[in-house]
Design a protein around this motif. Structure first.
Motif, mmCIF file in Angstrom:
data_model
loop_
_atom_site.group_PDB
_atom_site.id
_atom_site.type_symbol
_atom_site.label_atom_id
_atom_site.label_comp_id
_atom_site.label_asym_id
_atom_site.label_seq_id
_atom_site.Cartn_x
_atom_site.Cartn_y
_atom_site.Cartn_z
ATOM 1 N N SER A 1 0.828 -1.222 0.000
ATOM 2 C CA SER A 1 0.000 0.000 0.000
ATOM 3 C C SER A 1 0.854 1.260 0.000
ATOM 4 C CB SER A 1 -0.953 0.005 1.196
ATOM 5 O OG SER A 1 -1.801 -1.116 1.152
ATOM 6 N N GLY A 2 1.934 1.229 -0.793
ATOM 7 C CA GLY A 2 2.765 2.412 -0.962
ATOM 8 C C GLY A 2 3.763 2.686 0.139
ATOM 9 N N GLN A 3 3.914 1.761 1.075
ATOM 10 C CA GLN A 3 4.863 1.948 2.168
ATOM 11 C C GLN A 3 5.833 0.774 2.247
ATOM 12 O OE1 GLN A 3 1.575 2.760 5.205
ATOM 13 N NE2 GLN A 3 3.161 4.199 5.865
ATOM 14 N N ILE A 4 7.037 1.042 2.696
ATOM 15 C CA ILE A 4 8.017 -0.024 2.925
ATOM 16 C C ILE A 4 7.683 -0.689 4.253
ATOM 17 C CG2 ILE A 4 10.440 -0.562 3.382
ATOM 18 C CD1 ILE A 4 11.200 1.720 1.504
ATOM 19 N N VAL A 5 7.409 -1.981 4.207
ATOM 20 C CA VAL A 5 7.069 -2.703 5.431
ATOM 21 C C VAL A 5 8.168 -3.666 5.849
ATOM 22 C CG1 VAL A 5 4.587 -2.493 5.043
ATOM 23 C CG2 VAL A 5 5.802 -4.497 4.143
ATOM 24 N N ARG A 6 9.156 -3.873 4.968
ATOM 25 C CA ARG A 6 10.249 -4.768 5.324
ATOM 26 C C ARG A 6 11.436 -4.479 4.425
ATOM 27 N NH1 ARG A 6 9.675 -11.366 5.786
ATOM 28 N NH2 ARG A 6 11.654 -11.772 6.819
ATOM 29 N N ASP A 7 12.638 -4.528 4.975
ATOM 30 C CA ASP A 7 13.859 -4.274 4.218
ATOM 31 C C ASP A 7 14.967 -5.119 4.841
ATOM 32 O OD1 ASP A 7 16.125 -3.319 2.961
ATOM 33 O OD2 ASP A 7 15.664 -1.193 3.265
ATOM 34 N N GLU A 8 15.221 -6.250 4.222
ATOM 35 C CA GLU A 8 16.207 -7.183 4.765
ATOM 36 C C GLU A 8 17.019 -7.794 3.640
ATOM 37 O OE1 GLU A 8 14.690 -10.115 7.456
ATOM 38 O OE2 GLU A 8 13.138 -8.788 8.216
ATOM 39 N N LYS A 9 18.171 -8.300 3.975
ATOM 40 C CA LYS A 9 19.001 -8.969 2.982
ATOM 41 C C LYS A 9 18.855 -10.468 3.088
ATOM 42 C CE LYS A 9 23.522 -9.272 0.855
ATOM 43 N NZ LYS A 9 24.866 -8.690 0.696
ATOM 44 N N GLY A 10 18.562 -11.078 1.943
ATOM 45 C CA GLY A 10 18.519 -12.527 1.880
ATOM 46 C C GLY A 10 17.370 -13.167 2.628
ATOM 47 N N ALA A 11 16.344 -12.379 2.934
ATOM 48 C CA ALA A 11 15.234 -12.926 3.727
ATOM 49 C C ALA A 11 14.116 -13.428 2.809
ATOM 50 C CB ALA A 11 14.681 -11.856 4.651
ATOM 51 N N ARG A 12 13.434 -14.460 3.246
ATOM 52 C CA ARG A 12 12.207 -14.840 2.545
ATOM 53 C C ARG A 12 11.182 -13.753 2.805
ATOM 54 N NH1 ARG A 12 11.459 -20.400 1.320
ATOM 55 N NH2 ARG A 12 13.353 -21.610 1.703
ATOM 56 N N TYR A 13 10.397 -13.450 1.805
ATOM 57 C CA TYR A 13 9.416 -12.409 2.031
ATOM 58 C C TYR A 13 8.025 -12.999 2.099
ATOM 59 C CZ TYR A 13 7.902 -12.332 -2.913
ATOM 60 O OH TYR A 13 7.396 -12.647 -4.138
#
Length: 227
Positions: free
Chosen positions: A213-225
């Motif tokens: 919905s137009g917002q960053i809710v997660r920012d990780e390296k190598g993570a399953r989303y």
């Protein structure tokens, strides 16, 4: 290299809030997956990097330059430093693969004496040297998309953006396209790939930014989303 500072974007024609309060930094040489459902804001974010729109609020910087200050020819110059790959290949139907790539070189003002070497080099990168005289209708969907990638990188851009580049492809062709992006990244380009394909993200674990919905809710390296 790419910096969003408190960026929001509302499309004036529809009053749709596409992005809200985005703070984001992508460093030189990073590979980033931008994921989320259709309508999450992925394409809008890429469009701001290309300066197709200006943010409603906040600022977008590329190489330290506030894009809002760019006018006229400087906008075109900015876009020429970025390679863009779309879901549909958008090749010129009446031109061969070689001619499609030469057309880009002509627009970029590359001396004609360099064309053959550049075309051969990018077609080798995408594994299609043998298809240089083929027309788009003679290519498979996967081959056409690889030519589109070749077109995006033939100007040696420092940034490569891709908007759902495997959306029309089967899993095997999608992974083949991913291999091309990996090769581009290995050569030093900053790569941002917008996708909703879990398989791509899990096949090449890199920094993954999840939009909702137009917002960053997660920012990780190598993570399953998890959408």
């Amino acid at each position: 290299m790419i910096h969003f500072h408190r960026v929001s974007l509302e499309y004036p024609s529809t009053k749709t809030l596409a992005l809200y309060n985005i703070n984001l930094e992508v460093k030189k040489g990073e590979f980033v997956f931008l994921v989320g459902h259709s309508g999450a804001g992925k394409s809008s974010l890429l469009s701001l990097i290309l300066k197709r729109f200006d943010p409603t609020s906040g600022a977008v910087y590329v190489n330290g330059q506030n894009l809002k200050t760019l006018k006229g020819n400087r906008i075109a110059q900015h876009r020429r430093r970025i390679g863009m790959v779309f879901q549909d290949h958008r090749l010129l139907a009446g031109l061969t693969v070689e001619e499609n790539l030469a057309f880009v070189l002509r627009v970029l003002g590359v001396p004609k004496g360099e064309w053959r070497d550049r075309i051969t080099r990018v077609l080798r990168t995408v594994g299609l040297v043998h298809k240089k005289r083929a027309y788009p209708y003679q290519l498979s969907v996967g081959e056409a998309q690889r030519v589109a990638i070749a077109r995006a990188i033939i100007g040696n851009p420092s940034i490569v953006l891709a908007d759902e580049p495997t959306g029309n492809l089967d899993p095997d062709n999608a992974l083949a396209i991913l291999e091309v992006f990996k090769a581009i990244h290995a050569r030093g380009a900053t790569v941002v790939v917008a996708t909703h394909s879990r398989e791509l993200v899990e096949a090449y674990p890199q920094r993954t930014i999840v939009l909702r919905s137009g917002q960053i809710v997660r920012d990780e390296k190598g993570a399953r989303y998890n959408l």
